[in-house]
Design a protein around this motif. Structure first.
Motif, short mmCIF file in Angstrom:
data_model
loop_
_atom_site.label_atom_id
_atom_site.label_comp_id
_atom_site.label_asym_id
_atom_site.label_seq_id
_atom_site.Cartn_x
_atom_site.Cartn_y
_atom_site.Cartn_z
N GLY A 114 0.85 -1.18 0.00
CA GLY A 114 0.00 0.00 0.00
C GLY A 114 0.87 1.22 0.00
O GLY A 114 2.06 1.14 0.31
N PHE A 115 0.32 2.35 -0.36
CA PHE A 115 1.18 3.52 -0.45
C PHE A 115 0.93 4.48 0.69
O PHE A 115 -0.14 4.53 1.29
CB PHE A 115 1.07 4.21 -1.81
N ASP A 116 1.95 5.25 0.98
CA ASP A 116 2.01 6.06 2.19
C ASP A 116 1.77 7.53 1.85
O ASP A 116 1.41 7.88 0.73
CB ASP A 116 3.39 5.86 2.84
N LYS A 117 2.00 8.39 2.83
CA LYS A 117 1.82 9.82 2.63
C LYS A 117 2.61 10.28 1.41
O LYS A 117 3.66 9.73 1.11
CB LYS A 117 2.29 10.57 3.88
N PRO A 118 2.17 11.33 0.70
CA PRO A 118 0.99 12.12 1.02
C PRO A 118 -0.31 11.56 0.49
O PRO A 118 -1.35 12.19 0.60
CB PRO A 118 1.30 13.46 0.33
N ALA A 146 -4.11 1.34 1.67
CA ALA A 146 -3.08 0.78 2.56
C ALA A 146 -3.76 0.25 3.80
O ALA A 146 -4.94 0.48 4.05
CB ALA A 146 -2.05 1.85 2.92
N GLY A 147 -2.97 -0.44 4.63
CA GLY A 147 -3.46 -0.96 5.90
C GLY A 147 -2.89 -2.34 6.15
O GLY A 147 -2.30 -2.96 5.26
N GLY A 148 -3.08 -2.82 7.37
CA GLY A 148 -2.58 -4.14 7.70
C GLY A 148 -2.97 -4.56 9.10
O GLY A 148 -3.26 -3.73 9.96
N GLN A 158 -2.73 9.25 3.70
CA GLN A 158 -2.91 9.69 5.06
C GLN A 158 -2.17 8.81 6.06
O GLN A 158 -2.55 8.74 7.23
CB GLN A 158 -4.42 9.76 5.43
N GLY A 159 -1.13 8.14 5.61
CA GLY A 159 -0.24 7.44 6.53
C GLY A 159 -0.67 6.07 6.98
O GLY A 159 -0.10 5.55 7.94
N PHE A 160 -1.62 5.41 6.33
CA PHE A 160 -2.05 4.10 6.79
C PHE A 160 -1.07 2.98 6.43
O PHE A 160 -1.33 1.82 6.72
CB PHE A 160 -3.46 3.79 6.28
N ALA A 161 0.04 3.34 5.80
CA ALA A 161 1.13 2.38 5.62
C ALA A 161 2.29 2.68 6.56
O ALA A 161 3.28 1.96 6.54
CB ALA A 161 1.61 2.39 4.17
N ASP A 162 2.16 3.72 7.38
CA ASP A 162 3.24 4.09 8.30
C ASP A 162 3.64 2.92 9.18
O ASP A 162 2.79 2.29 9.82
CB ASP A 162 2.80 5.25 9.21
N GLY A 163 4.93 2.62 9.22
CA GLY A 163 5.44 1.62 10.14
C GLY A 163 5.21 0.19 9.73
O GLY A 163 5.62 -0.74 10.45
N LEU A 164 4.57 -0.04 8.60
CA LEU A 164 4.28 -1.40 8.16
C LEU A 164 5.37 -1.89 7.22
O LEU A 164 5.79 -1.17 6.31
CB LEU A 164 2.93 -1.47 7.45
N THR A 165 5.81 -3.12 7.42
CA THR A 165 6.70 -3.78 6.47
C THR A 165 5.84 -4.47 5.43
O THR A 165 5.00 -5.30 5.76
CB THR A 165 7.59 -4.81 7.19
N MET A 166 6.03 -4.10 4.17
CA MET A 166 5.10 -4.55 3.14
C MET A 166 5.75 -5.51 2.16
O MET A 166 6.95 -5.44 1.89
CB MET A 166 4.54 -3.33 2.40
N GLY A 167 4.93 -6.40 1.62
CA GLY A 167 5.38 -7.35 0.60
C GLY A 167 4.19 -8.12 0.07
O GLY A 167 3.10 -8.09 0.65
N GLU A 168 4.38 -8.82 -1.03
CA GLU A 168 3.26 -9.50 -1.67
C GLU A 168 2.83 -10.79 -0.96
O GLU A 168 1.68 -11.21 -1.09
CB GLU A 168 3.62 -9.82 -3.12
#
Length: 570
Positions: free
Chosen positions: A96-100, A145-147, A103-113
């Motif tokens: 998922g994509f982060d700011k801007p 984004a989200g998790g 609204q930061g719902f990917a902040d702090g998340l480690t992402m992958g498929e």
């Protein structure tokens, strides 16, 4: 340590524990670790000593969507094994994509498929056959984004409430693909029949729960799906999915700050003028635009290259003719919707969220007319004129509500007028319309609420931090989860607000357990009535003074939106 006496004092202790990692002060893995025997094999989890709970993290509910499985519907997880597998570490969150943009719902998340997993939290020592009701949380984040690893959705506090109430529940939080990885849309996607992947991910996670939650001590016939914002809309789409056939996957639903009605939806026919240009941009960027099968080509693009190419494009669910066969307003009119018990509600000042109402541009009647004219598929001049009449330039009647003649003019001289319109069309009107419909036709209850407590510091990070904020979108989340941790959305230091969080969270637990939110065990609280069209009432949640109100505010305005659902394309 249970921290039963003071939630605010507990927050100082619990802040030291990481919600993102099981390797924390609250998580202990040892020889007597909890286990569960699923259809595929045995999983070993963690003991959460702080909460007297057990957790199982990163359990796959589908085959990893890698390689040729990228941009396809989830495939059931079909591995089996002898011995045990550890379920002690969360998987990556889905891309998922982060700011801007988000609204930061990917902040702090480690992402992958490799992300199609779910996390389970249960009281300690629960055994198969205990048949605990199940809370199935679908996170929001604008479908961008989200998790499950987002610390704002730490379910341990809610499960602890259920234990103290002697109404124990099990919490399940699945990951699902967002952004273009889960909601890519174009004529090529439609032709291949792989639209709305995100919703199919959620459905597959529900099927896994139906087949396996008994092994964890849960009851597959007592599942409540729930979500907020995009998560609440997802729960709503699950209600109308396959023309209302839910195959017994859930018995109730909670829709927070969302609705089946209000969010505009594309059809296959309108993709050409909406998402097609985004798809073409993505395929050109990664070099797939000249391929005979551009969608197949996208499955071969290196992950990071594709992630960079899709960053910022906000795809959302559309009417694909398969999962969603018609506009939700049509499904509701036909009664083609899962008939289950419901909680549905909204926050007083939804319209102040930065993604609902533009800041600094709504200064005169012409600006408001343009805002309204571009809703949905476009509204004609007569409809626009009616809406402007119903929402006059009177700051006393504007959003945030109850703020008198203050205009917050630095955000636009007619900002409050615009915020009242966007909050009503996106959230409030649909909530009331469906509450009326459900109460008239269903054999199951619907309970509605208005959340009316602003954040303690007038900051709702990732939604809006620029005044005015007030009781904006997402504000209820920290109360539902009764989460005292000092993450970006903190309950705050005031006991009166912590008491409200306990009331809200326990009401949710009571509904999940009993299909009735009133068995929360707290004294002196108003009785939350079932919604009834002969005397429609909401409960209003407010620190120190929750009450029951007649659901008749902005009667003419909200009723008018209900005449426009087809024009709004919802």
């Amino acid at each position: 340590m249970y921290c039963l006496q003071s939630i605010t004092l507990c927050s100082l202790v619990l802040f030291c524990m990481s919600s993102l990692s099981p390797a924390s002060a609250s998580a202990v893995h040892h020889q007597n670790a909890p286990s569960a025997h699923t259809v595929n094999g045995t999983y070993t989890g963690l003991t959460l000593n702080t909460f007297n709970q057990e957790a199982f993290y990163g359990i796959p509910f589908a085959t990893p969507p890698l390689g040729d499985l990228r941009l396809r519907y989830p495939v059931p997880f079909n591995q089996s094994w002898t011995g045990t597998r550890n379920a002690t570490v969360r998987s990556d969150s889905c891309p998922g994509f982060d700011k801007p943009f988000a609204q930061g719902f990917a902040d702090g998340l480690t992402m992958g498929e490799d992300c199609l997993t779910l996390d389970i939290v249960r009281p300690a020592n629960v055994q198969p056959g205990d048949n605990l009701p199940v809370f199935f949380w679908i996170y929001g984040g604008g479908f961008k984004a989200g998790g499950s690893a987002d610390p704002r959705y730490n379910t341990s506090f809610m499960v602890r409430n259920s234990m103290q109430m002697r109404k124990p529940i099990i919490a399940v939080v699945p990951n699902y693909r967002t952004s273009a990885f889960g909601l890519l849309a174009s004529r090529e996607v439609a032709a291949a029949g792989v639209g709305n992947i995100a919703l199919f991910d959620q459905r597959q996670a529900m099927k896994w729960v139906s087949e396996n939650i008994h092994a964890f001590g849960g009851d597959p016939s007592k599942v409540t799906i729930a979500g907020e914002s995009a998560g609440g809309s997802s729960a709503g789409y699950q209600l109308v999915a396959f023309e209302g056939k839910n195959d017994g996957l859930f018995r109730s639903a909670i829709l927070e700050s969302s609705s089946l009605l209000g969010a505009s939806m594309n059809t296959v026919e309108t993709l050409n003028v909406t998402y097609q240009g985004w798809y073409d941009n993505i395929t050109t960027t990664v070099g797939c635009n000249t391929a005979a099968d551009s969608l197949a080509c996208l499955r071969t693009v290196p992950y990071q290259k594709l992630f960079s190419a899709v960053n910022g494009f906000q795809f959302k669910p559309y009417i694909d003719g398969k999962f969603i066969s018609q506009p939700p307003s049509v499904s509701i009119a036909k009664g083609q919707i899962a008939d289950v018990a419901l909680i549905m509600g909204s926050n007083t000042d939804e319209g102040t969220a930065e993604f609902f109402t533009p800041r600094g541009t709504l200064n005169n009647d012409s600006d408001i007319s343009s805002l309204v004219a571009h809703l949905g598929g476009g509204l004609n001049a007569s409809v626009v004129a009616n809406i402007l009449r119903l929402y006059p330039d009177d700051p006393i009647r504007g959003c945030p509500f109850g703020t008198g003649p203050e205009r917050f003019a630095d955000q636009g001289f007619q900002y409050k007028r615009g915020a009242a319109i966007t909050g009503d069309v996106n959230i409030h009107a649909g909530r009331r319309a469906y509450a009326v419909n459900h109460s008239q036709r269903s054999k199951h209850p619907i309970y509605t609420y208005r959340f009316n407590q602003a954040p303690w510091n007038m900051q709702e990070v990732d939604v809006t931090t620029t005044a005015p904020v007030f009781v904006t979108h997402f504000t209820e989340i920290v109360h539902v989860f009764d989460n005292p941790d000092k993450n970006v959305n903190w309950i705050g230091p005031y006991p009166i607000i912590s008491e409200l969080a306990a009331f809200v969270s326990r009401s949710w637990v009571s509904f999940i357990h009993d299909q009735n939110p009133n068995n929360h065990g707290l004294e002196g609280k108003p009785v939350w009535p079932k919604y009834n069209t002969s005397d429609p009432q909401n409960i209003v949640f407010r620190a120190g003074a929750s009450w029951v109100e007649k659901d008749d505010w902005r009667q003419e305005q909200l009723a008018y939106w209900s005449t426009l659902w087809s024009e709004i394309m919802t």
